[in-house]
Design an enzyme around this catalytic site. Structure first.
Site, PDB file in Angstrom:
ATOM      1  N   SER A   4      12.214 -40.557 -35.650  1.00  0.00           N
ATOM      2  CA  SER A   4      12.288 -39.403 -37.046  1.00  0.00           C
ATOM      3  C   SER A   4      11.698 -38.520 -36.857  1.00  0.00           C
ATOM      4  O   SER A   4      11.460 -38.421 -37.708  1.00  0.00           O
ATOM      5  CB  SER A   4      11.809 -40.179 -37.590  1.00  0.00           C
ATOM      6  OG  SER A   4      10.366 -41.364 -37.598  1.00  0.00           O
ATOM      7  N   CYS A   5      11.503 -37.878 -35.258  1.00  0.00           N
ATOM      8  CA  CYS A   5      11.000 -36.350 -35.471  1.00  0.00           C
ATOM      9  C   CYS A   5      11.463 -35.645 -36.242  1.00  0.00           C
ATOM     10  O   CYS A   5      10.453 -34.663 -36.729  1.00  0.00           O
ATOM     11  CB  CYS A   5      10.693 -36.270 -33.580  1.00  0.00           C
ATOM     12  SG  CYS A   5      12.379 -36.162 -33.225  1.00  0.00           S
ATOM     13  N   GLY A   6      12.804 -35.771 -36.784  1.00  0.00           N
ATOM     14  CA  GLY A   6      13.764 -34.124 -36.776  1.00  0.00           C
ATOM     15  C   GLY A   6      12.530 -34.862 -38.944  1.00  0.00           C
ATOM     16  O   GLY A   6      12.378 -33.517 -39.807  1.00  0.00           O
TER      17      GLY A   6
END
Length: 164
Positions: A4-6
């Site tokens: 979920s870093c984006g």
């Protein structure tokens, strides 16, 4: 690796620089990614919905160092894809607001090691995000052309403490 870093990078940039109040979950929902892995293209696609426009670019470090706004950078850490927010840069130091590591300062060489994912001069990729409405307020304090290595700050604190 945190897929979920984006979404976290999008929320970090829009919240800290443009004063939005998005949660990572809201961004993930918009991305509508079952596998949680988002690309620059996915992020670009949802921006108009959030009141912004985004465009991907391949740049050299010199071009990156001339930016006036924070951008999302594509990095590779130990073969893993990763996104982070560039929030400060000069010739030698890069400051990131990183979804998994928090605020990180690194040397130019450390940063290039992760950022140069392509061959040739335009070796790194960014996603630039700008508001669709000109009156969106941006927080000029979030982005700097004078990033301090965290160690510089600590050394200065110690020096001041000794001087007192």
């Amino acid at each position: 690796m945190d897929f979920s870093c984006g979404a976290a990078s999008v929320a970090t940039l829009l919240n800290n620089f443009y004063g939005q109040t998005l949660t990572e979950e809201e961004v993930l929902k918009k991305l509508d990614k079952e596998q949680m892995r988002a690309s620059f293209e996915d992020m670009r696609r949802i921006m108009p919905d959030l009141g912004f426009e985004a465009k991907g670019y391949a740049l050299s470090f010199e071009q990156l160092a001339q930016l006036k706004i924070p951008v999302i950078v594509y990095l590779k850490y130990r073969k893993d894809d990763h996104f982070s927010v560039l929030r400060g840069i000069d010739g030698n130091t890069v400051l990131l607001a990183d979804p998994s590591l928090g605020h990180v300062s690194m040397s130019r060489a450390q940063f290039l090691d992760a950022w140069q994912t392509r061959e040739g001069n335009l070796a790194g990729k960014i996603l630039a995000v700008v508001p669709k409405k000109a009156e969106t307020i941006s927080n000029k304090l979030f982005f700097t052309h004078h990033p301090k290595q965290q160690t510089d700050f600590a050394v200065e604190q110690i020096r001041q403490a000794r001087a007192e």
